[in-house]
Write a protein that holds these residues in place. Structure first.
Motif, short mmCIF file in Angstrom:
data_model
loop_
_atom_site.label_atom_id
_atom_site.label_comp_id
_atom_site.label_asym_id
_atom_site.label_seq_id
_atom_site.Cartn_x
_atom_site.Cartn_y
_atom_site.Cartn_z
N ARG A 75 3.26 -12.07 -6.00
CA ARG A 75 2.30 -11.02 -5.67
C ARG A 75 1.06 -11.19 -6.53
NH1 ARG A 75 5.65 -5.29 -4.87
NH2 ARG A 75 6.80 -5.93 -2.98
N TYR A 76 -0.08 -10.88 -5.95
CA TYR A 76 -1.31 -10.98 -6.73
C TYR A 76 -2.31 -9.96 -6.22
CZ TYR A 76 -4.17 -13.29 -3.12
OH TYR A 76 -4.90 -13.58 -2.00
N HIS A 77 -3.33 -9.69 -7.05
CA HIS A 77 -4.39 -8.76 -6.68
C HIS A 77 -5.58 -9.53 -6.10
CE1 HIS A 77 -2.62 -5.12 -8.12
NE2 HIS A 77 -2.43 -5.61 -9.33
N ALA A 78 -6.02 -9.11 -4.94
CA ALA A 78 -7.16 -9.75 -4.28
C ALA A 78 -8.45 -9.24 -4.91
CB ALA A 78 -7.14 -9.45 -2.78
N ARG A 79 -8.92 -9.93 -5.93
CA ARG A 79 -10.13 -9.50 -6.64
C ARG A 79 -11.41 -9.90 -5.92
NH1 ARG A 79 -9.07 -8.56 -12.19
NH2 ARG A 79 -7.40 -7.03 -12.19
N HIS A 80 -11.40 -11.11 -5.31
CA HIS A 80 -12.60 -11.62 -4.63
C HIS A 80 -12.25 -11.86 -3.17
CE1 HIS A 80 -14.47 -12.11 -8.53
NE2 HIS A 80 -13.40 -12.78 -8.94
N VAL A 81 -12.89 -11.11 -2.28
CA VAL A 81 -12.58 -11.19 -0.85
C VAL A 81 -13.82 -11.57 -0.06
CG1 VAL A 81 -10.72 -9.47 -1.01
CG2 VAL A 81 -13.07 -8.72 -0.51
N GLY A 82 -13.61 -11.95 1.21
CA GLY A 82 -14.73 -12.25 2.10
C GLY A 82 -15.65 -13.32 1.56
N LEU A 128 -2.86 -5.38 -3.34
CA LEU A 128 -1.73 -6.11 -3.90
C LEU A 128 -1.11 -6.91 -2.76
CD1 LEU A 128 0.08 -6.72 -6.33
CD2 LEU A 128 1.46 -4.71 -5.71
N VAL A 129 -1.31 -8.23 -2.80
CA VAL A 129 -0.89 -9.11 -1.71
C VAL A 129 0.43 -9.76 -2.06
CG1 VAL A 129 -1.52 -11.14 -0.33
CG2 VAL A 129 -3.30 -9.57 -1.11
N GLU A 130 1.33 -9.76 -1.09
CA GLU A 130 2.62 -10.42 -1.28
C GLU A 130 2.60 -11.76 -0.55
OE1 GLU A 130 6.49 -8.28 -1.42
OE2 GLU A 130 6.89 -9.39 0.44
N LEU A 131 3.00 -12.82 -1.26
CA LEU A 131 2.99 -14.17 -0.70
C LEU A 131 4.42 -14.68 -0.54
CD1 LEU A 131 0.14 -15.76 -2.87
CD2 LEU A 131 -0.04 -14.94 -0.52
N ARG A 132 4.66 -15.35 0.59
CA ARG A 132 5.94 -16.01 0.83
C ARG A 132 5.68 -17.41 1.36
NH1 ARG A 132 9.29 -11.14 3.93
NH2 ARG A 132 8.91 -9.52 2.34
N THR A 133 6.72 -18.21 1.39
CA THR A 133 6.57 -19.59 1.83
C THR A 133 5.95 -19.66 3.22
OG1 THR A 133 8.51 -20.23 0.54
CG2 THR A 133 7.80 -21.75 2.27
N GLY A 134 4.93 -20.51 3.35
CA GLY A 134 4.24 -20.66 4.63
C GLY A 134 2.99 -19.84 4.77
N ARG A 164 0.85 -1.19 0.00
CA ARG A 164 0.00 0.00 0.00
C ARG A 164 0.89 1.24 0.00
NH1 ARG A 164 -4.59 -1.75 4.54
NH2 ARG A 164 -5.53 -3.43 3.30
N ASP A 165 0.56 2.16 -0.87
CA ASP A 165 1.35 3.39 -1.01
C ASP A 165 2.82 3.05 -1.26
OD1 ASP A 165 -0.78 5.22 -0.62
OD2 ASP A 165 -0.68 4.83 1.54
N GLY A 166 3.05 1.96 -2.00
CA GLY A 166 4.42 1.59 -2.37
C GLY A 166 5.20 0.88 -1.28
N GLU A 167 4.58 0.64 -0.13
CA GLU A 167 5.28 -0.01 0.97
C GLU A 167 4.60 -1.34 1.33
OE1 GLU A 167 5.26 2.59 4.28
OE2 GLU A 167 6.59 4.10 3.35
N VAL A 168 5.44 -2.33 1.70
CA VAL A 168 4.90 -3.61 2.16
C VAL A 168 4.51 -3.47 3.63
CG1 VAL A 168 5.38 -6.04 2.53
CG2 VAL A 168 6.32 -4.90 0.53
N ARG A 169 3.25 -3.76 3.91
CA ARG A 169 2.75 -3.66 5.27
C ARG A 169 2.13 -4.99 5.69
NH1 ARG A 169 -0.64 2.06 4.71
NH2 ARG A 169 1.10 3.33 3.92
N VAL A 170 2.19 -5.25 6.98
CA VAL A 170 1.56 -6.46 7.53
C VAL A 170 0.26 -6.04 8.20
CG1 VAL A 170 1.78 -8.38 9.13
CG2 VAL A 170 3.78 -7.58 7.86
N VAL A 171 -0.85 -6.60 7.73
CA VAL A 171 -2.16 -6.26 8.28
C VAL A 171 -2.88 -7.55 8.65
CG1 VAL A 171 -2.33 -4.18 6.87
CG2 VAL A 171 -3.35 -6.32 6.04
#
Length: 815
Positions: free
Chosen positions: A183-190, A128-134, A111-118
């Motif tokens: 990384r991928y875009h969360a198109r369908h949530v909830g 824009l979701v970042e995925l890592r192992t686990g 978000r706003d060019g920065e990786v944040r943990v929420v």
């Protein structure tokens, strides 16, 4: 045509704060109405709207209509039981919800060019979701960047093999990352996410089996049928015997019999025991994600555990890189630094990165580490392709440039280093640019990289505790079996000969035989860990699996009890029943002890309630056969239930209990409680007959002298109370002995509890107000006669106990 929004969504900076706020305002967030615990309304309904509350409520109304308010005291007990259940569950809910919130899954978003943990529930549509192992995939959407991303889609498809995904692929929620990043875009949530649109059981998360809950539910079914049969018998028999005294007496006497058949506190105390155990464990940094797991671990007889993060602290340290055949040491260090310069580095490369700096090589391709492959690789511009992984796997590729004797020398050196407890990986080079996760044929061994792990200081004591409790240990690791065996010996395990899992048979029966005689396994793949769990379960074992990595998730999900480390992968914690929040394996004995306490105490409590039910049934049938009034008024049974069952059961359910788990929970209850209750019922009838023959009012005069209406209320002579008083004394004597038997072995607090209940019972007879309230009057001769009858019944209860070896054995261990 590409829309402005599509163009915006492909940018690397992700959403802005304003765009996030706008999506939150319109509800486009990754949140569902599902809850981990019941709402307050559901708690109230669950504790109030039960079949037994309905029966007691109906009886209470009928008794109130008769005008006999004192006989409606059981209604007060009904209200108190429900209030205690509601209060306890609500307080436990608040505590557990707070702990669960603090340990809720999180997601990395840009978000706003920065990786944040929420928190995962705060991911919004188009994030824009970042995925890592686990990581678990929190929502559905298209993949815009993939660095060897592989997903485990078993939760959706049932297939456990990892599935590789490239840019443009649509990935689904409910899956987890086993290798690579992206990384991928969360198109369908909830609610729109795929995993939430398919059937509720799509994730295939099995519910923990609870022998206690299954047994209690079976008891409740039995009791429901007993009530359905006994109620018309009670009404018919009382109409025949006391119908001439008015319909009120028929209702009161019939209600007394049926009230005795209702186990009004059994479900309450069982639920409270589970809830308070879960709350107690949170104080020890154990999050219980399924309440029956507390009991489940007490039934476990095999614990499968990983070495890393369980026997060891989980943090590995780089020691050295031992070059092979005069390889350039400087180049080796540069290659290691370049491999470790990876945002998705596994534990080995993370340890390397802490010591060796990156040389700044330009990476062109990454083959991420995978637990099944047991190696990773990277290609670099103007440099060779470098591979790092398990020596056995890389050397098995039959490196062409190295003669066989050199390969054997490397294997011997690996065995020597592994025997010292070090973790050993092989660094090799290749001249081939890799395009897929297939080992090249021109591998040249370059160095043996050694890493050290710190053994947990509490591991030895924890394993010794399990050995004392006859719980078998299976160490299942992806590491070198020699290394695993060395660590296992260091913590006091008798490891025997370790087994390389790559040599294990695929046949399930053959695997069961190997598991029965082997303690330590190395080079185990994730699918093999799952197969181990299945094989042990097929042999009749109750299996607990501990782990922290995504490679453990499949086995944790299929084990009877899955235990995840708090610092483990989100995918692992998501499928576990228990999470050790501080990652300390030494908490497992606490959970085991808590489970045993719950099982042992609930068994004691259930015996008390079932004995009362059996007593009431026998008394109803005997009274019908002998054409007698039911021996008690409802108020009598309220008194007896309070001092011999209700109050002591509450303390016994929550007290300490270190008894080992024994199968056959329901069978032991029925073997002791039913005959003991039958003895109590027969003793009560005998006492009532004896009292009626020499005390009280002659039967032919009872209608005239004991059911007189004055001013809208019934006035009866004191003598009318005496047969019921005698029966009550007898019942108290028998049930106090049942309580004493179930409280064994006696400790000071239990002796004090029983003594206090006896005092309360005596006060009910000697305090005028209480004696009048409970309709109790016992002249000296009647008192001793009824006590003698009760002592005969108590002696018979002791005989039942002595003739039940399994029941005696269940109470042999000291609390």
């Amino acid at each position: 045509m590409t829309t402005a929004e599509d163009t915006h969504l492909t940018r690397a900076s992700g959403l802005t704060g304003a765009e996030v706020d706008e999506r939150v305002a319109r509800g486009a967030v990754n949140r569902l109405a599902e809850r981990t615990s019941r709402s307050v309304g559901e708690i109230v309904r669950a504790n109030v709207l039960t079949r037994f509350n309905a029966i007691l409520g109906a009886l209470f109304v009928l008794v109130m209509v008769t005008g006999s308010w004192a006989d409606g005291l059981f209604g007060l007990v009904l209200v108190v039981n429900s209030a205690i259940g509601i209060t306890q569950e609500y307080l436990a809910k608040r505590k557990l919800d707070r702990i669960a919130l603090l340990n809720a899954p999180t997601t990395r978003v840009v978000r706003d060019g920065e990786v944040r943990v929420v928190p995962t529930t705060e991911v919004v549509q188009d994030d824009l979701v970042e995925l890592r192992t686990g990581d678990e995939v929190p929502a559905d959407g298209p993949l815009v960047l993939s660095a060897g991303l592989e997903l485990n889609e078993a939760n959706l498809t049932g297939e456990s093999d990892p599935v590789a995904h490239d840019e443009g692929d649509e990935i689904m929620s409910g899956t987890s990352v086993v290798a690579g990043s992206g990384r991928y875009h969360a198109r369908h949530v909830g609610a729109d996410a795929y995993v939430n649109r398919i059937a509720a059981d799509a994730r295939r998360f099995t519910r923990t089996r609870s022998e206690i809950q299954e047994s209690v539910n079976t008891l409740l079914r039995y009791i429901t049928w007993v009530i359905a049969v006994a109620l018309p018998i009670a009404v018919w028999s009382q109409w025949r015997t006391v119908g001439d005294r008015g319909w009120q007496q028929v209702v009161i006497r019939s209600a007394a019999g049926v009230v005795g058949l209702v186990p009004e506190g059994l479900v309450l105390l069982t639920s409270v025991a589970f809830l308070l155990s879960a709350v107690q464990l949170t104080r020890r940094n154990v999050l219980v994600q399924q309440l029956p797991a507390v009991e489940g671990l007490a039934r476990v007889d095999v614990v499968c555990l990983d070495k890393t993060g369980t026997l060891t602290a989980g943090e590995i340290a780089y020691e050295d890189a031992e070059s092979i055949e005069g390889q350039d040491v400087d180049e080796i260090r540069c290659a290691l630094g370049a491999l470790a310069d990876d945002p998705n580095a596994n534990g080995t490369l993370t340890a390397v990165a802490a010591v060796l700096a990156s040389p700044g090589w330009e990476r062109t391709r990454t083959i991420p580490f995978n637990s099944a492959r047991k190696w990773s690789a990277a290609c670099f511009t103007d440099h060779a392709t470098w591979v790092i992984g398990a020596p056995e796997v890389l050397l098995a590729a039959d490196p062409q440039p190295s003669p066989p004797e050199a390969i054997e020398a490397i294997r011997a050196r690996v065995a020597e280093l592994a025997a010292s407890g070090r973790r050993v990986v092989l660094l090799a080079r290749s001249g081939i640019d890799l395009t897929d996760p297939t080992l090249p044929r021109d591998i040249t061994p370059a160095a043996l990289v050694t890493l050290s792990e710190q053994v947990r200081p509490d591991a030895r004591d924890t394993l010794a505790y399990f050995a004392e409790q006859h719980v078998a240990i299976k160490v299942i690791s992806g590491d070198n079996p020699v290394t695993v065996a060395a660590v296992a010996r260091e913590v006091g395990l008798d490891v025997g000969e370790p087994v390389d899992a790559r040599t294990l048979p695929d046949d399930a029966d053959a695997l069961r035989e190997v598991l029965a005689r082997t303690t330590v396994f190395g080079r185990v793949t994730p699918e093999q860990k799952r197969a181990f769990v299945h094989a042990l379960q097929a042999d009749g074992h109750v299996v607990a699996m501990t782990g922290d990595g995504v490679n453990d998730a499949l086995a944790l999900k299929d084990a009877d009890i899955g235990v995840a480390m708090g610092n483990g992968a989100q995918a692992t914690k998501a499928v576990a029943e228990l999470v050790l929040l501080d990652g300390r394996f030494s908490h497992l004995p606490d959970v085991l002890a808590e489970g045993r306490r719950v099982i042992g105490n609930v068994e004691r409590v259930a015996n008390l309630f079932v004995a009362k039910n059996a007593m009431s049934l026998v008394a109803i049938l005997a009274a019908a056969l002998a054409s007698l009034p039911f021996p008690f008024l409802p108020r009598h049974l309220t008194l007896v239930s309070a001092v011999t069952i209700g109050i002591p059961a509450f303390f016994l359910a929550l007290g300490p209990n270190r008894r080992r788990y024994l199968p056959g929970f329901l069978g032991r209850i029925l073997r002791f409680a039913v005959p003991s209750g039958a003895v109590a019922g027969l003793a009560v009838i005998a006492s009532y007959l004896l009292a009626g023959s020499g005390y009280g009012v002659p039967r032919e005069q009872f209608a005239a002298r004991c059911a007189v209406e004055e001013g809208g209320r019934t006035v009866a002579e004191v003598a009318c109370w005496q047969p019921g008083s005698g029966a009550t004394i007898t019942l108290l004597a028998v049930f106090f002995w049942i309580l004493a038997v179930l409280a064994r072995p006696f400790l000071a607090w239990k002796a004090g509890l029983v003594a206090a209940m006896v005092v309360l019972a005596v006060l009910a007879f000697v305090v005028p107000f209480a004696a009048q309230l409970f309709n109790l009057d016992a002249p000296g001769a009647l008192l001793w006669q009824s006590l003698a009858t009760g002592l005969v019944g108590a002696a018979m209860v002791e005989v039942v106990y002595r003739l039940s070896p399994s029941v005696r054995h269940a109470h042999h261990v000291r609390d």
